[in-house]
Design an enzyme around this catalytic site. Structure first.
Site, PDB file in Angstrom:
ATOM      1  N   PRO A  98     -14.233   4.339  13.801  1.00 44.82           N
ATOM      2  CA  PRO A  98     -14.182   5.647  13.134  1.00 44.82           C
ATOM      3  C   PRO A  98     -15.423   5.910  12.285  1.00 44.82           C
ATOM      4  O   PRO A  98     -15.650   5.244  11.299  1.00 44.82           O
ATOM      5  CB  PRO A  98     -12.938   5.554  12.243  1.00 44.82           C
ATOM      6  CG  PRO A  98     -12.221   4.312  12.656  1.00 44.82           C
ATOM      7  CD  PRO A  98     -13.254   3.419  13.255  1.00 44.82           C
ATOM      8  N   GLU A  99     -16.231   6.852  12.712  1.00 40.10           N
ATOM      9  CA  GLU A  99     -17.356   7.275  11.890  1.00 40.10           C
ATOM     10  C   GLU A  99     -17.171   8.768  11.639  1.00 40.10           C
ATOM     11  O   GLU A  99     -16.146   9.344  12.005  1.00 40.10           O
ATOM     12  CB  GLU A  99     -18.674   6.966  12.599  1.00 40.10           C
ATOM     13  CG  GLU A  99     -18.716   5.487  12.998  1.00 40.10           C
ATOM     14  CD  GLU A  99     -20.093   4.859  12.985  1.00 40.10           C
ATOM     15  OE1 GLU A  99     -21.029   5.490  12.496  1.00 40.10           O
ATOM     16  OE2 GLU A  99     -20.211   3.718  13.457  1.00 40.10           O
ATOM     17  N   ARG A 136     -21.948  -6.376   6.759  1.00 41.20           N
ATOM     18  CA  ARG A 136     -21.726  -5.751   8.058  1.00 41.20           C
ATOM     19  C   ARG A 136     -22.693  -6.347   9.057  1.00 41.20           C
ATOM     20  O   ARG A 136     -23.866  -6.557   8.760  1.00 41.20           O
ATOM     21  CB  ARG A 136     -21.963  -4.236   7.958  1.00 41.20           C
ATOM     22  CG  ARG A 136     -21.126  -3.561   6.883  1.00 41.20           C
ATOM     23  CD  ARG A 136     -19.657  -3.575   7.224  1.00 41.20           C
ATOM     24  NE  ARG A 136     -19.355  -2.727   8.367  1.00 41.20           N
ATOM     25  CZ  ARG A 136     -19.162  -1.427   8.276  1.00 41.20           C
ATOM     26  NH1 ARG A 136     -19.232  -0.810   7.124  1.00 41.20           N
ATOM     27  NH2 ARG A 136     -18.892  -0.718   9.364  1.00 41.20           N
TER      28      ARG A 136
END
Ligand SMILES: [Zn+2]
Length: 268
Positions: A2-3, A250
């Site tokens: 989800p961006e 990340r």
């Protein structure tokens, strides 16, 4: 993943299904909202702000949800089988006479007064897909910490809202910038940010997140998810490494040849 574009599309679909209609049933499977019942209330609209989704209900309420890594909203016709995950992962049901909107695995679910929306999303930088997108302001915020790596800065939603790890990596590849380049040493920051905005905009109407222009299976991305494989441009092996504060680290992929680190600063 989800961006901003995923959430934008979810908001548009939710808006089309729910806005202007009364809810006939609601169910909140989160402890603090377990007793809430919004049946009979009208949904005003559904909008995205970066990766946040705001569902405005009745005259004064806003349901704020955030997807983080794992959440999603699905739309079903009544009676249709839910496919978003097992029942215990359902967090919210919003139902009207034609649609069921089901929120799965949403890590952030809160009901706010409309006037409190700012508390939830007011910290966000300019929204790449928002009506008020402001390139200059996004660049200004990024440059406020010139020594920070561009890879970390692009993910900080206080700088600009909507870029997640995938678009971060892909836009850095397209721009030939190493994720470890300090923000202040990125050659053409406005162009990089504009490019990110275009990538999201081009992808927002489709669930696929294609950055190569090649929609064939396995061809969607330049570097994302391609560690150890040859660069599509120069055949150099794509590298992979964690980036950022260890607590929020990340994984980052990049081509060391197409995205060279800047030369050491010249002595002054
Ligand atoms: Zn390369």
């Amino acid at each position: 993943m989800p961006e901003g574009d995923t959430v934008w599309l979810a908001a548009r679909r939710m808006h089309d299904a729910l806005a202007g209609r009364a809810l006939t049933r609601t169910d909140f499977q989160v402890p603090q909202l377990a007793t809430v019942d919004l049946a009979g209330q009208n949904v005003q609209d559904v909008v995205s702000r970066g990766k946040h989704l705001l569902t405005r209900i009745g005259p004064d309420l806003t349901l704020h949800t955030h997807f983080k890594m794992e959440g999603s909203w699905h739309l079903y016709r009544p009676g249709e089988r839910w496919r978003g995950g097992p029942g215990h992962q359902v967090r919210i049901l919003l139902e009207n006479s034609e649609w069921q909107a089901v929120g799965f695995r949403l890590p952030v679910v809160e009901l706010l007064k409309r006037s409190e929306e700012g508390d939830a999303v007011g910290h966000l930088g300019p929204d790449l897909l928002g009506p008020d997108w402001d390139l200059e302001e996004a660049v200004r915020r990024l440059l406020a910490a010139p020594d920070r790596s561009i890879g970390e800065a692009l993910l900080d939603q206080r700088n600009l809202a909507g870029i997640g790890n995938l678009y971060k990596m892909e836009v850095l590849f397209l721009q030939g910038v190493s994720p470890w380049t300090p923000v202040g040493r990125v050659g053409d920051l406005p162009r990089l940010v504009s490019r990110a905005q275009l990538l999201l905009e081009h992808n927002r109407d489709e669930p696929a997140q294609v950055t190569t222009g090649d929609t064939r299976r396995g061809q969607h991305h330049w570097v994302y998810g391609r560690g150890g494989r040859p660069c599509r441009r120069c055949s150099t092996t794509i590298l992979v490494k964690g980036q950022g504060d260890p607590a929020y680290e990340r994984v980052t992929f990049w081509c060391p040849r197409c995205q060279p680190e800047p030369a050491q600063a010249e002595p002054s």
